[in-house]
Design an enzyme around this catalytic site. Sequence first.
Site, PDB file in Angstrom:
ATOM      1  N   ASP A 115      43.523  75.269  35.464  1.00  0.00           N
ATOM      2  CA  ASP A 115      43.214  74.090  34.663  1.00  0.00           C
ATOM      3  C   ASP A 115      41.694  74.003  34.779  1.00  0.00           C
ATOM      4  O   ASP A 115      41.174  73.605  35.829  1.00  0.00           O
ATOM      5  CB  ASP A 115      43.865  72.827  35.238  1.00  0.00           C
ATOM      6  CG  ASP A 115      43.547  71.614  34.388  1.00  0.00           C
ATOM      7  OD1 ASP A 115      42.377  71.476  33.972  1.00  0.00           O
ATOM      8  OD2 ASP A 115      44.449  70.800  34.117  1.00  0.00           O
ATOM      9  N   HIS A 116      40.979  74.422  33.731  1.00  0.00           N
ATOM     10  CA  HIS A 116      39.537  74.627  33.921  1.00  0.00           C
ATOM     11  C   HIS A 116      38.799  73.325  34.272  1.00  0.00           C
ATOM     12  O   HIS A 116      37.698  73.373  34.806  1.00  0.00           O
ATOM     13  CB  HIS A 116      38.904  75.333  32.713  1.00  0.00           C
ATOM     14  CG  HIS A 116      38.624  74.451  31.545  1.00  0.00           C
ATOM     15  ND1 HIS A 116      39.585  74.111  30.625  1.00  0.00           N
ATOM     16  CD2 HIS A 116      37.493  73.824  31.144  1.00  0.00           C
ATOM     17  CE1 HIS A 116      39.043  73.326  29.712  1.00  0.00           C
ATOM     18  NE2 HIS A 116      37.778  73.129  29.991  1.00  0.00           N
ATOM     19  N   HIS A 141      44.700  68.365  31.764  1.00  0.00           N
ATOM     20  CA  HIS A 141      43.405  67.893  32.270  1.00  0.00           C
ATOM     21  C   HIS A 141      43.414  66.417  32.682  1.00  0.00           C
ATOM     22  O   HIS A 141      42.955  66.060  33.766  1.00  0.00           O
ATOM     23  CB  HIS A 141      42.310  68.093  31.217  1.00  0.00           C
ATOM     24  CG  HIS A 141      42.256  69.484  30.651  1.00  0.00           C
ATOM     25  ND1 HIS A 141      42.469  70.602  31.416  1.00  0.00           N
ATOM     26  CD2 HIS A 141      42.024  69.941  29.393  1.00  0.00           C
ATOM     27  CE1 HIS A 141      42.352  71.683  30.657  1.00  0.00           C
ATOM     28  NE2 HIS A 141      42.089  71.309  29.419  1.00  0.00           N
TER      29      HIS A 141
HETATM   30  C1  BG6 Z   1      41.060  73.070  26.431  1.00  0.00           C
HETATM   31  C2  BG6 Z   1      41.829  72.605  25.226  1.00  0.00           C
HETATM   32  O1  BG6 Z   1      41.929  73.217  27.517  1.00  0.00           O
HETATM   33  O2  BG6 Z   1      40.052  72.113  26.745  1.00  0.00           O
HETATM   34  C3  BG6 Z   1      40.884  72.393  24.041  1.00  0.00           C
HETATM   35  O3  BG6 Z   1      42.802  73.574  24.878  1.00  0.00           O
HETATM   36  C4  BG6 Z   1      39.744  71.481  24.438  1.00  0.00           C
HETATM   37  O4  BG6 Z   1      41.591  71.866  22.933  1.00  0.00           O
HETATM   38  C5  BG6 Z   1      39.087  71.932  25.721  1.00  0.00           C
HETATM   39  O5  BG6 Z   1      38.801  71.497  23.373  1.00  0.00           O
HETATM   40  C6  BG6 Z   1      38.073  70.921  26.220  1.00  0.00           C
HETATM   41  O6  BG6 Z   1      37.371  71.461  27.319  1.00  0.00           O
HETATM   42  P1  BG6 Z   1      35.898  70.999  27.687  1.00  0.00           P
HETATM   43  O7  BG6 Z   1      35.580  71.768  28.921  1.00  0.00           O
HETATM   44  O8  BG6 Z   1      35.030  71.368  26.493  1.00  0.00           O
HETATM   45  O9  BG6 Z   1      35.950  69.534  27.897  1.00  0.00           O
END
Ligand code: BG6
Length: 481
Positions: free
Chosen positions: A186-187, A249
């Site tokens: 989960d980045h 997230h």
């Molecule tokens: C991803 C989603 O996990 O996270 C995308 O699949 C989203 O839809 C993105 O745009 C948002 O990540 P960040 O790091 O730009 O907030």
Amino acid sequence: MPDAHAGGPLEPSTFVVFGATGDLSRRKLLPALYELYQDGRTAHGCAILGVARDTQLDDVAFRDLVRGAVAGQAAGAAELDAWLERWVYYQAVPTGDVEDFQAVRTRIGEVEERLELPQNRVFYLALPPAAFAPTARMLAKVGLNESPGWTRIVIEKPFGRDLETARRLNGMLHECFAETQIYRIDHYLGKETVQNLLVFRFANDMFETLWNRDHIDHIKITVAEELGVEGRAGYYERAGALRDMVQSHLTQLVALIAMDVPSAIQADAIRAEKLKVLRSIKPIGADDLVLGQYTAGVVDGKPVLGYREEPGVAPDSRTETSVALRLHVENWRWAGVPFFLRTGKRMPKRLTEIVITFRRAPVWMFRMVQSEEIHRNALVLTLQPNEGFCLYFDVKAPGEPFRVRQLPLHFRYDEAFEALPEAYHTLLMDVLRGDQTLFVSADEVEASWALYTPVFSMDEPVLPYPAGTWGPEDAEKLEPR
Ligand code: BG6
């Protein structure tokens, strides 16, 4: 073993990227791996084996692709060429059958022998979700699920699309790999500001002692994006904001904000506390939820299409692009404190923030000022952009008449530190050093799906909102006064 946590080099290994020619690989994984090399973290050796369907590619052509992905970061062409030549390889898997995976196995062996690497391996599945299970199964079939060194498998999101599919995927993975080998990405957990939530809460006595229902009125988490669906309709039409953002997230942010003190900064201890939070959340009712879908509008001064006009989206699509949600964490610490979650695409600006609003002070002694002038203290944690925090408190405005003003105390990362590392840099480093703290456990992923799966069958209306606004007006009804 090298002391990786002290910032030293990591153990030597081979990093196998499935889906090596794809977007994630080019934009995030390859740049992060090259950066780890530049930082000296992979100084003991880290071979990269790109794997993809494309039979036109070979080592040389793949190195060109990698060069394109990382050129902007290179100190010089000679340094980059030397890295590519020594450490980067390619293997095609045209059909994905067992012969292809045997070829992958043979190729890994050759690379390890050539570079004198021990059999430490990462398999990163940067693949469409439907390919996770078959790929893991094939790896096990050709014996790549274990080795005399260590073997780790990294699974991208989405991990399932509801409780049943997530359970099935966990069950299947566990037939081939031990939970300690599985790294579910989960980045958001790799973002420095998200990790800082633990330090902020547990290293600062002044906050942790107030972090409960006696002092906190409500908590609001916003993850807003300016971007629309960006050519990902094929995926997004089936996902929607609940699956794409909330289940993963935002729910992870809730867990980190609400969890109790873990016994150590260690994967097992932290995951256990997060899991308790997830299991304490009350089932979601229809009146806790407002779904939206953007229509044509203006974002950042430019006209943009509505969701239903985006390429690949059904003209009558009911996929939600925004969610407003109220959660109740029914445990000793949080009973009665609502958590408001809001996320959406095509909102006015990119913003991820957590606002902790404290209870109003008993203000009778200030009866000479109008009571609405006494504000609640609020702590605003900005996770991106302009990372930092603001603590709002009341002060007496100088002079007469007696007036109260709310003012902020600021902290900004960019004023105190160098640039923050990219989430993938942190996450890949943790995979290489075997630290699962920032990855989601099987139990967490299932607890999270258990919460949202009943919502999918509720058939809630999806309300329109013009692009460039904060979502349907009805969402405001969920929020506190
Ligand atoms: C991803 C989603 O996990 O996270 C995308 O699949 C989203 O839809 C993105 O745009 C948002 O990540 P960040 O790091 O730009 O907030």
